[in-house]
Design a protein around this motif. Structure first.
Motif, PDB file in Angstrom:
ATOM      1  N   THR A 115       0.792  -1.257  -0.023  1.00 44.29           N
ATOM      2  CA  THR A 115       0.268   0.038  -0.224  1.00 44.29           C
ATOM      3  C   THR A 115       0.894   1.291   0.068  1.00 44.29           C
ATOM      4  OG1 THR A 115      -1.651  -1.249   1.322  1.00 44.29           O
ATOM      5  CG2 THR A 115      -1.961   1.126   1.094  1.00 44.29           C
ATOM      6  N   VAL A 116       1.838   1.204   0.788  1.00 39.85           N
ATOM      7  CA  VAL A 116       2.963   2.143   0.862  1.00 39.85           C
ATOM      8  C   VAL A 116       3.376   2.536  -0.892  1.00 39.85           C
ATOM      9  CG1 VAL A 116       5.100   3.136   1.696  1.00 39.85           C
ATOM     10  CG2 VAL A 116       3.578   1.716   3.123  1.00 39.85           C
ATOM     11  N   TRP A 117       3.854   1.560  -1.194  1.00 40.34           N
ATOM     12  CA  TRP A 117       4.059   1.493  -2.668  1.00 40.34           C
ATOM     13  C   TRP A 117       3.174   2.407  -3.647  1.00 40.34           C
ATOM     14  CZ3 TRP A 117       8.573   2.025  -5.247  1.00 40.34           C
ATOM     15  CH2 TRP A 117       8.616   1.971  -6.509  1.00 40.34           C
ATOM     16  N   ASP A 118       2.177   1.924  -3.419  1.00 36.41           N
ATOM     17  CA  ASP A 118       0.856   2.349  -4.366  1.00 36.41           C
ATOM     18  C   ASP A 118       0.556   3.640  -3.946  1.00 36.41           C
ATOM     19  OD1 ASP A 118       0.718  -0.319  -5.789  1.00 36.41           O
ATOM     20  OD2 ASP A 118      -0.812  -0.995  -4.326  1.00 36.41           O
ATOM     21  N   ALA A 119       0.647   4.109  -2.849  1.00 32.92           N
ATOM     22  CA  ALA A 119       0.285   5.754  -2.485  1.00 32.92           C
ATOM     23  C   ALA A 119       1.533   6.400  -3.091  1.00 32.92           C
ATOM     24  CB  ALA A 119       0.556   5.637  -0.846  1.00 32.92           C
ATOM     25  N   VAL A 120       2.691   5.872  -3.138  1.00 28.22           N
ATOM     26  CA  VAL A 120       3.682   6.635  -3.584  1.00 28.22           C
ATOM     27  C   VAL A 120       3.861   6.747  -5.242  1.00 28.22           C
ATOM     28  CG1 VAL A 120       6.257   6.926  -3.829  1.00 28.22           C
ATOM     29  CG2 VAL A 120       5.343   6.443  -1.600  1.00 28.22           C
ATOM     30  N   THR A 121       3.554   5.648  -5.868  1.00 32.17           N
ATOM     31  CA  THR A 121       3.549   5.705  -7.200  1.00 32.17           C
ATOM     32  C   THR A 121       2.131   6.120  -7.945  1.00 32.17           C
ATOM     33  OG1 THR A 121       3.278   3.245  -7.138  1.00 32.17           O
ATOM     34  CG2 THR A 121       5.420   4.047  -7.178  1.00 32.17           C
ATOM     35  N   ALA A 122       1.125   5.791  -7.272  1.00 35.58           N
ATOM     36  CA  ALA A 122      -0.237   5.963  -7.722  1.00 35.58           C
ATOM     37  C   ALA A 122      -1.325   6.317  -6.993  1.00 35.58           C
ATOM     38  CB  ALA A 122      -0.783   4.615  -8.698  1.00 35.58           C
ATOM     39  N   PHE A 123      -1.101   7.555  -6.346  1.00 38.58           N
ATOM     40  CA  PHE A 123      -1.947   8.008  -5.204  1.00 38.58           C
ATOM     41  C   PHE A 123      -3.292   8.027  -5.329  1.00 38.58           C
ATOM     42  CE2 PHE A 123      -3.732  11.786  -2.870  1.00 38.58           C
ATOM     43  CZ  PHE A 123      -3.462  11.128  -1.928  1.00 38.58           C
ATOM     44  N   ASP A 124      -4.173   7.679  -4.623  1.00 45.54           N
ATOM     45  CA  ASP A 124      -5.522   7.676  -4.939  1.00 45.54           C
ATOM     46  C   ASP A 124      -6.277   8.542  -3.700  1.00 45.54           C
ATOM     47  OD1 ASP A 124      -8.303   7.246  -5.123  1.00 45.54           O
ATOM     48  OD2 ASP A 124      -8.499   5.167  -4.895  1.00 45.54           O
ATOM     49  N   PRO A 125      -6.641   9.723  -3.968  1.00 44.83           N
ATOM     50  CA  PRO A 125      -7.389  10.775  -2.913  1.00 44.83           C
ATOM     51  C   PRO A 125      -8.449  10.068  -2.092  1.00 44.83           C
ATOM     52  CG  PRO A 125      -7.065  11.790  -5.111  1.00 44.83           C
ATOM     53  CD  PRO A 125      -6.728  10.339  -5.345  1.00 44.83           C
ATOM     54  N   SER A 126      -9.109   9.164  -2.785  1.00 43.24           N
ATOM     55  CA  SER A 126     -10.189   8.436  -2.039  1.00 43.24           C
ATOM     56  C   SER A 126      -9.691   7.629  -1.005  1.00 43.24           C
ATOM     57  CB  SER A 126     -11.379   7.958  -2.975  1.00 43.24           C
ATOM     58  OG  SER A 126     -10.555   6.746  -3.769  1.00 43.24           O
ATOM     59  N   ASN A 127      -8.459   6.938  -1.120  1.00 40.97           N
ATOM     60  CA  ASN A 127      -7.994   5.820  -0.151  1.00 40.97           C
ATOM     61  C   ASN A 127      -7.510   6.388   1.142  1.00 40.97           C
ATOM     62  OD1 ASN A 127      -6.370   3.731   0.969  1.00 40.97           O
ATOM     63  ND2 ASN A 127      -6.219   2.681  -1.047  1.00 40.97           N
ATOM     64  N   GLY A 128      -8.053   6.015   2.096  1.00 40.32           N
ATOM     65  CA  GLY A 128      -7.658   6.680   3.487  1.00 40.32           C
ATOM     66  C   GLY A 128      -6.025   6.055   3.850  1.00 40.32           C
ATOM     67  N   ASP A 129      -5.637   4.996   3.247  1.00 40.78           N
ATOM     68  CA  ASP A 129      -4.249   4.582   3.620  1.00 40.78           C
ATOM     69  C   ASP A 129      -3.313   5.334   2.901  1.00 40.78           C
ATOM     70  OD1 ASP A 129      -5.272   2.642   5.596  1.00 40.78           O
ATOM     71  OD2 ASP A 129      -5.006   1.060   4.125  1.00 40.78           O
ATOM     72  N   HIS A 130      -3.689   5.791   1.816  1.00 46.17           N
ATOM     73  CA  HIS A 130      -2.799   6.464   0.692  1.00 46.17           C
ATOM     74  C   HIS A 130      -2.642   7.843   1.521  1.00 46.17           C
ATOM     75  CE1 HIS A 130      -3.193   4.228  -3.097  1.00 46.17           C
ATOM     76  NE2 HIS A 130      -2.922   3.455  -2.073  1.00 46.17           N
ATOM     77  N   ALA A 131      -3.723   8.410   2.104  1.00 46.77           N
ATOM     78  CA  ALA A 131      -3.838   9.638   2.601  1.00 46.77           C
ATOM     79  C   ALA A 131      -2.814   9.899   3.663  1.00 46.77           C
ATOM     80  CB  ALA A 131      -5.011  10.284   3.098  1.00 46.77           C
ATOM     81  N   VAL A 132      -2.846   8.780   4.652  1.00 47.99           N
ATOM     82  CA  VAL A 132      -2.054   8.450   5.738  1.00 47.99           C
ATOM     83  C   VAL A 132      -0.488   8.582   5.377  1.00 47.99           C
ATOM     84  CG1 VAL A 132      -1.181   7.029   7.740  1.00 47.99           C
ATOM     85  CG2 VAL A 132      -3.678   7.530   7.193  1.00 47.99           C
ATOM     86  N   VAL A 133       0.037   7.832   4.312  1.00 44.94           N
ATOM     87  CA  VAL A 133       1.069   7.757   3.894  1.00 44.94           C
ATOM     88  C   VAL A 133       1.662   8.838   3.350  1.00 44.94           C
ATOM     89  CG1 VAL A 133       2.605   6.718   1.923  1.00 44.94           C
ATOM     90  CG2 VAL A 133       1.136   5.333   2.883  1.00 44.94           C
ATOM     91  N   LEU A 134       0.901   9.725   2.582  1.00 45.82           N
ATOM     92  CA  LEU A 134       1.224  11.042   2.110  1.00 45.82           C
ATOM     93  C   LEU A 134       1.652  11.929   3.217  1.00 45.82           C
ATOM     94  CD1 LEU A 134       1.578  12.314  -0.670  1.00 45.82           C
ATOM     95  CD2 LEU A 134      -0.826  13.521  -0.314  1.00 45.82           C
ATOM     96  N   SER A 135       0.769  11.852   4.261  1.00 48.77           N
ATOM     97  CA  SER A 135       0.851  12.859   5.527  1.00 48.77           C
ATOM     98  C   SER A 135       2.078  12.558   6.279  1.00 48.77           C
ATOM     99  CB  SER A 135      -0.164  12.652   6.670  1.00 48.77           C
ATOM    100  OG  SER A 135      -0.104  11.480   7.058  1.00 48.77           O
ATOM    101  N   ARG A 136       2.660  11.313   6.260  1.00 42.51           N
ATOM    102  CA  ARG A 136       4.020  11.041   6.803  1.00 42.51           C
ATOM    103  C   ARG A 136       5.287  11.263   6.186  1.00 42.51           C
ATOM    104  NH1 ARG A 136       2.093   4.771   8.841  1.00 42.51           N
ATOM    105  NH2 ARG A 136       0.605   5.401  10.237  1.00 42.51           N
TER     106      ARG A 136
END
Length: 354
Positions: A58-79
């Motif tokens: 999920t961390v990799w997906d958040a960095v390479t293909a960020f989805d604004p509707s995904n809560g885990d992606h938002a957490v990764v982005l905030s960290r």
């Protein structure tokens, strides 16, 4: 002190590397790559671990293909800003600590030896109390000004007398100025509850709650300080032999100390403004590095610049998981980790004069 009076210093003078293919250089280069890998793993853990654990995929997906509707992606982005600031602040404190130990030839020196941290903290308090500054981006200018002013005052005081700014006089002047500034700081805080409330959250030392604006505000100063500090390796090698020997080798001792102090001021002022006072990073890491690199500051400085942020980021991760759901500020965690390590280093071997 004459050259004949310092046989041990001359016998431990860092030798110039014979070339890029020497066994010692290859070993250190390999260790440097290993340290870089450790730092990368600490950064990955910082992004993935917290009150809400995130799977590596999920961390990799958040960095390479960020989805604004995904809560885990938002957490990764905030960290990510928190992790980046941890790396920058750790590198700055590690470099500054190694440089200060070299320029002061004192194994117990850290960035506070010139009163830099006390000057930065006092200036930040004045910014809050007099000018009503509440944003971290506003602290930068006050912290840098206070750090620079403190360093200049210490150097001028230490320069008085026939021998000039010797390591002992620098340490004494720095300790005296730090004590005086901290007393004035306390006087301001007890007279203003609002200033105390604002300052105490910064004073504990933390990389949480920082954003990209804070990072961008301190980045130019950190970059300039890092370039200056890394380039002082040969100067610090000369200073480690003593002032008389360094002058005999053609080195301008005062200029070397001034250049190194400028790098330390930029690094400490910017790092302290962004993350608050964080203890023990600049004190412990250079000793750990010196144990496997030897006394050559051309290697001590880059190793400190990589190993210190690895420790700071790891301490920040530990602070998130030790007392859930709350967090322990990284300034507290580094002190808890650093104090026993430093005591172990002192007991394990005598800390020789640098």
């Amino acid at each position: 002190m004459s050259v004949a009076a310092r046989p041990s210093a001359l016998s431990h003078r860092p030798a110039a590397p014979a070339g890029p293919q020497t066994p010692g250089s290859r070993r250190r280069a390999g260790l440097l790559l290993l340290t870089l890998l450790v730092l990368g793993l600490a950064c990955a853990a910082s992004v993935a671990i917290g009150a809400r654990p995130i799977a590596p995929g999920t961390v990799w997906d958040a960095v390479t293909a960020f989805d604004p509707s995904n809560g885990d992606h938002a957490v990764v982005l905030s960290r990510i800003p928190r992790t980046v600031l941890g790396v920058l602040a750790g590198a700055a404190l590690g470099l500054a600590g190694a440089a200060m130990q070299g320029v002061a030839r004192n194994p117990l020196a850290d960035p506070g030896i010139l009163g830099v941290n006390a000057g930065a903290a006092f200036a930040v308090v004045l910014g809050i109390y007099v000018f009503g500054v509440t944003r971290l981006t506003g602290y930068v200018w006050f912290a840098l000004a206070g750090a620079a002013a403190a360093a200049v005052v210490v150097y001028l005081v230490a320069s008085l007398g026939r021998e000039g700014a010797t390591p002992v006089k620098l340490a004494l002047a720095g300790a005296a100025l730090s004590a005086g500034l901290m007393s004035l700081l306390s006087a301001v805080l007890v007279s203003s509850q609002q200033t105390l409330d604002t300052f105490r959250f910064w004073q504990v030392g933390s990389v949480s709650g920082r954003d990209w604006d804070t990072i961008l505000a301190v980045l130019p100063f950190l970059a300039a300080g890092a370039l200056i500090a890394v380039s002082t390796g040969r100067m610090l090698n000369g200073l480690s032999l003593g002032d008389d020997v360094a002058r005999g080798l053609g080195q301008r001792v005062g200029l070397s100390r001034g250049i190194t102090a400028l790098g330390v001021v930029l690094l400490c002022g910017a790092a302290t403004a962004a993350a608050g006072p964080i203890a023990f990073i600049g004190l412990v890491i250079p000793h750990v590095v010196r144990s496997f690199t030897g006394p050559d500051y051309r290697w001590i400085l880059p190793f400190s610049m990589l190993l210190a942020p690895a420790l700071l980021v790891s301490a920040d991760v530990a602070g998130r998981v030790l007392l859930p759901p709350g967090e322990i500020p990284v300034g507290v965690t580094t002190a808890v980790i650093g104090a026993p390590v430093f005591i172990w280093l002192v007991r394990r071997r005598k800390l020789a004069e640098l």
